[in-house]
Write a protein that holds these residues in place. Structure first.
Motif, PDB file in Angstrom:
ATOM      1  N   GLN A  58      -2.618  -4.652 -32.762  1.00 49.50           N
ATOM      2  CA  GLN A  58      -2.914  -4.470 -31.333  1.00 49.50           C
ATOM      3  C   GLN A  58      -1.847  -5.001 -30.374  1.00 49.50           C
ATOM      4  OE1 GLN A  58      -7.484  -4.019 -30.592  1.00 49.50           O
ATOM      5  NE2 GLN A  58      -7.193  -5.676 -32.019  1.00 49.50           N
ATOM      6  N   PRO A  59      -1.246  -6.165 -30.654  1.00 47.00           N
ATOM      7  CA  PRO A  59      -0.213  -6.600 -29.698  1.00 47.00           C
ATOM      8  C   PRO A  59       0.893  -5.558 -29.566  1.00 47.00           C
ATOM      9  CG  PRO A  59      -0.835  -8.410 -31.152  1.00 47.00           C
ATOM     10  CD  PRO A  59      -1.499  -7.179 -31.696  1.00 47.00           C
ATOM     11  N   LYS A  60       1.332  -5.018 -30.683  1.00 42.10           N
ATOM     12  CA  LYS A  60       2.420  -4.025 -30.629  1.00 42.10           C
ATOM     13  C   LYS A  60       1.951  -2.743 -29.924  1.00 42.10           C
ATOM     14  CE  LYS A  60       5.577  -1.315 -33.539  1.00 42.10           C
ATOM     15  NZ  LYS A  60       5.430  -0.127 -32.732  1.00 42.10           N
ATOM     16  N   ALA A  61       0.745  -2.300 -30.280  1.00 45.05           N
ATOM     17  CA  ALA A  61       0.240  -1.053 -29.701  1.00 45.05           C
ATOM     18  C   ALA A  61       0.123  -1.182 -28.174  1.00 45.05           C
ATOM     19  CB  ALA A  61      -1.116  -0.712 -30.315  1.00 45.05           C
ATOM     20  N   VAL A  62      -0.383  -2.337 -27.728  1.00 43.49           N
ATOM     21  CA  VAL A  62      -0.548  -2.538 -26.282  1.00 43.49           C
ATOM     22  C   VAL A  62       0.826  -2.658 -25.618  1.00 43.49           C
ATOM     23  CG1 VAL A  62      -1.426  -4.152 -24.541  1.00 43.49           C
ATOM     24  CG2 VAL A  62      -2.883  -3.461 -26.453  1.00 43.49           C
ATOM     25  N   ARG A  63       1.742  -3.357 -26.297  1.00 43.37           N
ATOM     26  CA  ARG A  63       3.107  -3.488 -25.721  1.00 43.37           C
ATOM     27  C   ARG A  63       3.754  -2.105 -25.613  1.00 43.37           C
ATOM     28  NH1 ARG A  63       4.854  -7.315 -28.809  1.00 43.37           N
ATOM     29  NH2 ARG A  63       4.437  -9.024 -27.378  1.00 43.37           N
ATOM     30  N   ALA A 119      -0.695   4.034 -29.506  1.00 48.97           N
ATOM     31  CA  ALA A 119      -1.263   3.157 -30.537  1.00 48.97           C
ATOM     32  C   ALA A 119      -0.759   3.524 -31.926  1.00 48.97           C
ATOM     33  CB  ALA A 119      -2.787   3.232 -30.501  1.00 48.97           C
ATOM     34  N   GLY A 120      -0.155   4.704 -32.085  1.00 48.68           N
ATOM     35  CA  GLY A 120       0.192   5.179 -33.430  1.00 48.68           C
ATOM     36  C   GLY A 120      -1.067   5.680 -34.103  1.00 48.68           C
ATOM     37  N   PRO A 121      -0.943   6.231 -35.317  1.00 45.18           N
ATOM     38  CA  PRO A 121      -2.130   6.807 -35.952  1.00 45.18           C
ATOM     39  C   PRO A 121      -3.194   5.746 -36.229  1.00 45.18           C
ATOM     40  CG  PRO A 121      -0.263   6.813 -37.469  1.00 45.18           C
ATOM     41  CD  PRO A 121       0.257   6.360 -36.150  1.00 45.18           C
ATOM     42  N   GLU A 122      -4.409   6.053 -35.875  1.00 44.00           N
ATOM     43  CA  GLU A 122      -5.512   5.139 -36.176  1.00 44.00           C
ATOM     44  C   GLU A 122      -6.318   5.787 -37.298  1.00 44.00           C
ATOM     45  OE1 GLU A 122      -8.127   2.431 -33.314  1.00 44.00           O
ATOM     46  OE2 GLU A 122      -8.929   4.447 -33.460  1.00 44.00           O
ATOM     47  N   PRO A 156       0.064  -8.492 -24.397  1.00 44.90           N
ATOM     48  CA  PRO A 156       0.324  -8.421 -25.843  1.00 44.90           C
ATOM     49  C   PRO A 156       0.406  -9.805 -26.496  1.00 44.90           C
ATOM     50  CG  PRO A 156       1.748  -6.892 -24.657  1.00 44.90           C
ATOM     51  CD  PRO A 156       1.030  -7.701 -23.624  1.00 44.90           C
ATOM     52  N   ASP A 157       1.086 -10.750 -25.839  1.00 41.39           N
ATOM     53  CA  ASP A 157       1.201 -12.092 -26.436  1.00 41.39           C
ATOM     54  C   ASP A 157      -0.164 -12.778 -26.493  1.00 41.39           C
ATOM     55  OD1 ASP A 157       3.866 -11.781 -26.797  1.00 41.39           O
ATOM     56  OD2 ASP A 157       4.449 -12.851 -24.961  1.00 41.39           O
TER      57      ASP A 157
END
Ligand code: F6R
Length: 608
Positions: free
Chosen positions: A260-265, A392-395, A441-442
């Protein structure tokens, strides 16, 4: 929901089809099957149950020889899960094999018609009529038969078709249900979703409504319903293949929670430039924003829960009144909508049938539509006036986590953006909220770092029969999501209530030892929440509080607590959801549930 894979190439088709279907298992299914042309006839093997049963039955594909074939995972709609109702379905003549996602709405009348023509049906499915109709119309020209068949069927479909007289090709066609064509070297594919073919090619065509793909080893031709060639530009998929793999996690859900941090960033960063929100993916003018008299938010399931949070956010920031609707209700309730209404449609898959229908209804009524979608090029993304993608990339896990978080991030971006244009937010607040958004994200990562604590509490409560979630305001919106997440993957009965509403009936269900998860992140409502906590504790409830770091006062009132980092109240839902997701995950894990594929559920709900 159902999955389709088709292959035409030089290698043995069956093992490739099985591997492709395995990548679609996440969509949810109850039976599976493959059809391969073996040089003389079409061989079909299908079975109720998991793909492994099918795979074992044909020795991982070794028993079926042939280089052209289609495969399917079925999620039952018409007819119970059974060997005979599983796809592919053959025409009585053995000439056609068909796999199908979606619903043929007029299948009963077609079935009656075909029965009168002497066709016998063996399954209870709507799909079998397609195979028989193809046979009925077939006079030697495959494309003709396909077009005539499409002219008769009504409903939603992605179809994969194999014809014994044209053993070098498979046909793919779609309407209201997604289908892609994979372009390989000396081999080509059809699939209902990209992961199915990602290990063999990254170049694809996305089929548009009513396009017909004729897919051979040597090439692909796309036709429209007038049988004219359609020129299409291939699209290159640049996801990391690991996005569709578990990468050492026990479940996709665990991996997606941690992503999630990466997806939100990835969702926020490209849209904040030099301290300003830049939404150059949408074409809303300032004047249009100023003219909106109302916002409707329409979605299903967790995406609807994002909408419930979004109502508070948009109303607070823009002061435009917001209505939130479950898409299946919106579409039939004659909503009062005109061109001064903004309809926001939220969907991870971009293919949810009810949400798509609601979008069409909103457009028909003249609304301006913006979709928040994860799957690029999906039906909802293509049909809305503007789309804001969640990156978000593939979920893969059926229960959404990172898509939910990125949808919420887009809601903040859009609401702050509109508020600035409207002048309903001061410049100082604008800058403040952007800085808060950038820190998300952090902070999500910090919330994730509490996972061992969450796991210990899951260990304490996973044997519960009923779990209640309560909260006020944004915490109520979070209760809805926390409760859904828990019940859908752990099968524990759970309800979410506005904390102040509990005593109007539901409190009678609280008894000695009932677990109540009390969300109390909203500072101005903390005291009120604590009164509600006292009410349930007085009835014997065990209370698990959720609040922000350092708010240790909660420990005086509750039995145990989850803490999330501090951020402005409006953005706390993005943090509070994290322990709720992890709690649901660990509870389901400890109960031994099939976390990524919960019973009866499907990832992409393409039927009404
Ligand atoms: C719950 C969940 C579902 C989806 C809903 C909408 O964890 O994943 O409730 O949110 O089916 O799906 P999309 O977002 O694809 O329209």
């Amino acid at each position: 929901m159902c999955g389709i894979v088709g292959y035409a190439g030089g290698d043995q088709a069956a093992p490739i089809l099985l591997k492709g279907l395995a990548k679609l298992e996440y969509r949810g299914y109850d039976s599976a099957g493959v059809a391969v042309y073996d040089g003389t006839s079409i061989q079909v093997v299908k079975t109720k149950g998991r793909l492994k049963v099918l795979s074992d039955k044909i020795h991982q594909g070794a028993d079926l020889s042939g280089v052209v074939g289609i495969g399917h995972t079925r999620w039952a709609t018409h007819g119970k899960p059974s060997d005979v109702n599983a796809h592919p379905h053959m025409s009585q003549s053995g000439k056609f094999a068909v796999v199908h996602n979606g619903i043929i709405e007029n299948y009963l009348s077609l079935r009656n018609f075909l029965t009168e023509q002497g066709y016998r049906f063996v399954s209870e499915t709507d799909t079998e009529v397609v195979a028989q109709l193809l046979d009925y119309f077939y006079e030697g020209n495959l494309l003709d038969a396909v077009v005539k068949t499409l002219g008769k069927i009504r409903g939603s479909y992605a179809l994969g078709i194999l014809c014994k007289d044209h053993p070098d090709c498979i046909i793919g066609v779609r309407k209201d249900s997604p289908l892609i064509v994979g372009l390989g070297k000396g081999e080509n594919f059809i699939a209902s979703d990209i992961p199915a073919i990602l290990n063999r090619t990254r170049d694809i065509y996305r089929l548009e409504e009513n396009e017909i793909a004729v897919v051979k080893k040597t090439g692909v031709a796309i036709y429209n319903l007038d049988k004219k060639i359609v020129e299409k530009t291939p699209c290159h998929i640049d996801w990391d293949i690991s996005s569709a793999e578990k990468c050492g996690y026990d479940h996709f859900m665990a991996k997606e929670i941690m992503e999630q941090p990466k997806a939100v960033r990835d969702t926020i960063s490209p849209r904040i430039r030099d301290g300003e929100i830049v939404l150059d993916d949408i074409r809303l003018t300032e004047e249009q924003i100023r003219n909106f008299t109302r916002i409707f938010i329409v979605a299903c399931g967790s995406a609807y829960h994002v909408g419930v949070v979004a109502k508070y956010i948009f109303e607070q920031y823009t002061r435009i009144p917001v209505e939130v609707d479950v898409a299946s209700e919106f579409r039939y309730r004659h909503p009062i909508i005109d061109h001064k209404v903004l309809v926001l449609v939220i969907s991870q898959s971009g293919e949810t049938a009810d949400t798509l229908a609601a979008l069409r209804e909103a457009k028909r009524l003249g609304a301006r539509t913006i979709s928040i979608v994860n799957v690029v090029g999906s039906s909802i993304a293509s049909e809305s006036d503007d789309v804001l993608y969640t990156w978000a990339g593939p979920e893969i896990a059926v229960a959404t986590t990172k898509a939910y978080s990125t949808q919420l991030a887009v809601v903040y971006l859009l609401a702050i953006y509109m508020a600035e244009k409207l002048g309903s937010m001061s410049k100082t607040d604008y800058r403040f909220y952007i800085s808060q958004l950038e820190s998300l994200p952090d902070k999500i990562q910090e919330a994730l770092n509490t996972k061992e604590h969450v796991r210990r509490l899951a260990d304490q409560f996973y044997r519960s029969d009923d779990i209640f979630f309560i909260g006020r305001n944004l915490d109520y919106a979070m209760s809805l999501e926390g409760s859904l997440k828990l019940k859908e993957i752990s099968y524990i009965h759970s309800e979410a209530y506005a904390a102040g509403e509990l005593k109007h009936g539901t409190i009678s269900l609280i008894e000695e030892g009932t677990l109540v998860v009390a969300l109390a992140t909203q500072r101005r409502l903390f005291e009120k929440m604590m009164s509600n906590v006292k009410e349930v504790k007085a009835r014997g409830a065990v209370v698990l509080g959720v609040t922000t770091d350092n708010n240790t006062q909660i420990e005086k009132e509750t039995d145990c607590a989850f803490y999330v980092p501090q951020i402005c109240d409006m953005m706390l839902p993005s943090l509070a959801v994290v322990p709720l997701q992890m709690f649901a995950y660990y509870v389901a894990f400890l109960k031994g549930c099939d976390i990524d594929k919960p019973r009866n559920l499907a990832k992409s709900v393409t039927v009404e």
